[in-house]
Design an enzyme around this catalytic site. Structure first.
Site, mmCIF file in Angstrom:
data_model
loop_
_atom_site.group_PDB
_atom_site.id
_atom_site.type_symbol
_atom_site.label_atom_id
_atom_site.label_comp_id
_atom_site.label_asym_id
_atom_site.label_seq_id
_atom_site.Cartn_x
_atom_site.Cartn_y
_atom_site.Cartn_z
ATOM 1 N N HIS A 1 2.089 -5.673 7.973
ATOM 2 C CA HIS A 1 1.059 -6.648 8.364
ATOM 3 C C HIS A 1 0.554 -7.500 7.211
ATOM 4 O O HIS A 1 -0.256 -8.409 7.401
ATOM 5 C CB HIS A 1 -0.106 -5.963 9.102
ATOM 6 C CG HIS A 1 -1.077 -5.208 8.246
ATOM 7 N ND1 HIS A 1 -2.287 -5.737 7.872
ATOM 8 C CD2 HIS A 1 -1.022 -3.977 7.706
ATOM 9 C CE1 HIS A 1 -2.955 -4.844 7.152
ATOM 10 N NE2 HIS A 1 -2.199 -3.765 7.032
ATOM 11 N N ASN B 1 -4.823 -6.089 -4.961
ATOM 12 C CA ASN B 1 -5.220 -6.779 -3.747
ATOM 13 C C ASN B 1 -6.528 -7.543 -3.878
ATOM 14 O O ASN B 1 -6.782 -8.459 -3.123
ATOM 15 C CB ASN B 1 -5.334 -5.780 -2.589
ATOM 16 C CG ASN B 1 -6.091 -4.529 -2.969
ATOM 17 O OD1 ASN B 1 -5.677 -3.784 -3.864
ATOM 18 N ND2 ASN B 1 -7.215 -4.294 -2.332
ATOM 19 N N CYS C 1 -22.411 -3.817 0.254
ATOM 20 C CA CYS C 1 -23.702 -3.312 0.721
ATOM 21 C C CYS C 1 -23.646 -2.789 2.138
ATOM 22 O O CYS C 1 -24.381 -1.892 2.514
ATOM 23 C CB CYS C 1 -24.747 -4.411 0.637
ATOM 24 S SG CYS C 1 -24.988 -4.968 -1.049
ATOM 25 N N THR D 1 8.338 10.227 17.069
ATOM 26 C CA THR D 1 9.155 9.160 17.652
ATOM 27 C C THR D 1 8.813 7.829 16.991
ATOM 28 O O THR D 1 7.642 7.487 16.837
ATOM 29 C CB THR D 1 8.921 9.092 19.180
ATOM 30 O OG1 THR D 1 9.260 10.366 19.718
ATOM 31 C CG2 THR D 1 9.757 8.002 19.820
ATOM 32 N N SER E 1 3.866 -2.672 3.514
ATOM 33 C CA SER E 1 3.256 -2.656 4.843
ATOM 34 C C SER E 1 3.520 -3.987 5.545
ATOM 35 O O SER E 1 3.269 -5.055 4.978
ATOM 36 C CB SER E 1 1.751 -2.428 4.697
ATOM 37 O OG SER E 1 1.136 -2.424 5.962
ATOM 38 N N GLN F 1 0.994 -5.774 -1.714
ATOM 39 C CA GLN F 1 0.614 -7.186 -1.865
ATOM 40 C C GLN F 1 1.764 -8.085 -2.333
ATOM 41 O O GLN F 1 1.618 -9.307 -2.348
ATOM 42 C CB GLN F 1 -0.561 -7.319 -2.847
ATOM 43 C CG GLN F 1 -1.888 -6.832 -2.269
ATOM 44 C CD GLN F 1 -2.420 -7.701 -1.140
ATOM 45 O OE1 GLN F 1 -2.174 -8.908 -1.079
ATOM 46 N NE2 GLN F 1 -3.154 -7.102 -0.226
HETATM 47 C C1 LIG Z 1 -3.527 -3.303 2.620
HETATM 48 C C2 LIG Z 1 -3.151 -2.452 1.451
HETATM 49 C C3 LIG Z 1 -2.862 -1.094 1.612
HETATM 50 C C4 LIG Z 1 -2.995 -0.385 2.941
HETATM 51 O O1 LIG Z 1 -2.013 -0.776 3.854
HETATM 52 P P1 LIG Z 1 -2.231 -0.461 5.413
HETATM 53 O O2 LIG Z 1 -0.943 -0.845 6.044
HETATM 54 O O3 LIG Z 1 -3.368 -1.298 5.864
HETATM 55 O O4 LIG Z 1 -2.506 1.006 5.521
HETATM 56 C C5 LIG Z 1 -2.478 -0.376 0.506
HETATM 57 N N1 LIG Z 1 -2.375 -0.948 -0.706
HETATM 58 C C6 LIG Z 1 -2.643 -2.258 -0.909
HETATM 59 C C7 LIG Z 1 -2.488 -2.839 -2.264
HETATM 60 C C8 LIG Z 1 -3.043 -3.050 0.174
HETATM 61 O O5 LIG Z 1 -3.325 -4.340 -0.036
#
Ligand SMILES: *Cc1c(COP(=O)(O)O)cnc(C)c1O
Length: 385
Positions: A201, A151, A325, A237, A199, A179
């Site tokens: 999103h 990522n 940071c 659920t 995931s 990714q």
């Molecule tokens: C964003 C990401 C995750 C985490 O996914 P979430 O749905 O935000 O918990 C895990 N692994 C990689 C490589 C990601 O880019």
């Protein structure tokens, strides 16, 4: 000022078709999918259709897909699920130094509970050598976990070869494909994958919903204990609207993925060329060719990453850095350290990730803004010789 979003690896806006598909499940189709009346059945049908879409997209069977709350849960579910179900065979896990925190921190948790982990290193481009994975496997190894693409630096790993080695050695293979899923072709059979995390999103779907693919026959313990949802492996659920949205995001990806990859890689290359010709003393991080179409990661000497982000934000450009940071630690990204960057170079990194709504005009604007921001910061930099 029009804001420019170049942080698609962190999250993506939802595709309008996804939002539209989800709407009814917040309203009329609100039933509990476990109920046997018509409201329940309607919600159940939404989940079933999404599961079928996602399964067929990756060459899997529907009953091999488990819905979760996101990539992090899928990673935790895969690792904990497998190691606790296979304790009789052994207590050893093989992974890499560049995994997402969702994997790394789960492995650290397991190490405190007696499991042993070997972290295979990567080369200067962030590539894992499959032979290193082979050498790390012992007769106590129960699981290998190597991410599909990183990522931060965008490097795509040779997971098909690694999966083949795992099969030869009779060890389960998990990949974090958060990714790549919905961006590249991901077929669990061609890639020799036993477990896979994704995931919604990260592919223009909603936040808070993920999947874990688990090949039939893989032994794993339940993740949430409660009702019989997700074949008793993940109670609670279901997030019906989220699941329906994930299915729609995959539908859209199927249609647009190939075209998008071509368009994004062209813009990415233009961005890299522009940065290379207008800013001195930079280093391109990640593999030059085996990389995600939307990822640019550069270290810009003498410039601190977070100052760069703040200045860019003032100019309307949203990006990301491996410098940390602000997050209570002076440690820069473990990924940038793993590819061999000295601390000060890792602290000077900038990640620009493109997506579906990135335009040529935005690339041009960033190529205008970034050199100015860098010059200003370099003038003030005490690090500059
Ligand atoms: C964003 C990401 C995750 C985490 O996914 P979430 O749905 O935000 O918990 C895990 N692994 C990689 C490589 C990601 O880019």
């Amino acid at each position: 000022m029009k804001r420019i979003y170049m942080d698609y690896a962190a999250t993506t806006p939802m595709h309008p078709e996804v939002l539209e598909a989800m709407g009814p499940y917040f309203a009329d189709k609100f039933g509990n999918p476990s109920s046997i009346h018509s409201f329940g059945r309607e919600a159940r049908e939404g989940i079933d259709a999404s599961r079928d879409t996602i399964a067929s997209f990756m060459g899997a069977k529907s009953e091999e897909i488990f819905f979760t709350s996101g990539g992090t849960e899928s990673d935790n579910f895969a690792l904990e699920g497998v190691v606790y179900a296979n304790e009789k065979k052994g207590n050893h896990i093989v992974s890499t130094t560049i995994e997402h925190h969702a994997v790394i921190n789960c492995l650290k948790f397991l190490e405190k509970r007696g499991f042993k982990v070997t972290y295979v290193p990567v080369d200067g481009d962030g590539l894992v050598d499959p032979e290193d994975v082979r050498k790390a496997i012992t007769d106590k190894t129960v699981l290998v976990s190597v991410m599909h693409a990183n990522n931060e630096i965008g490097t795509i790993e040779p997971i098909s070869v690694i999966g083949k080695i795992c099969r030869e050695k009779n060890v389960y293979f998990h990949t974090d494909a958060v990714q790549t899923f919905g961006h590249l072709k991901v077929d669990v059979n061609e890639l020799n994958i036993d477990l896979l995390s994704a995931s919604a999103h990260k592919l223009y779907g909603p936040k808070g919903v993920g999947i874990l693919y688990v090949r039939k026959g893989v032994k794993l313990v339940p993740y949430l204990h409660g009702g019989e949802q997700e074949r008793g492996k993940r109670a609670s659920t279901e997030n019906v609207a989220g699941i329906v949205g994930f299915g729609k995001a995959v539908d859209v990806a199927k249609r647009e993925m190939a075209e998008l990859e071509g368009r994004l890689s062209t813009m990415r290359d233009k961005l890299v060329r522009g940065i290379s010709s207008s800013i001195e003393k930079i280093r391109l991080n990640g593999h030059p060719a085996k990389r995600l179409a939307n990822n640019v990661n550069v270290s810009i000497n003498y410039v601190e990453g977070e100052s760069m982000l703040l200045k860019l934000d003032l100019e309307g450009v949203s990006a990301s850095t491996g410098s940390a940071c602000s997050s209570n630690s002076l440690e820069p990204s473990h990924v940038l350290l793993a590819i061999g960057l000295p601390h000060e170079v890792a602290h000077s990194s900038l990640r620009l990730t493109l997506g579906r709504w990135t335009t040529e005009e935005e690339i041009d604007r960033v190529l205008d803004v970034l050199p100015r921001v860098v010059n200003k910061l370099r003038e003030m930099s005490p690090l500059r010789k």
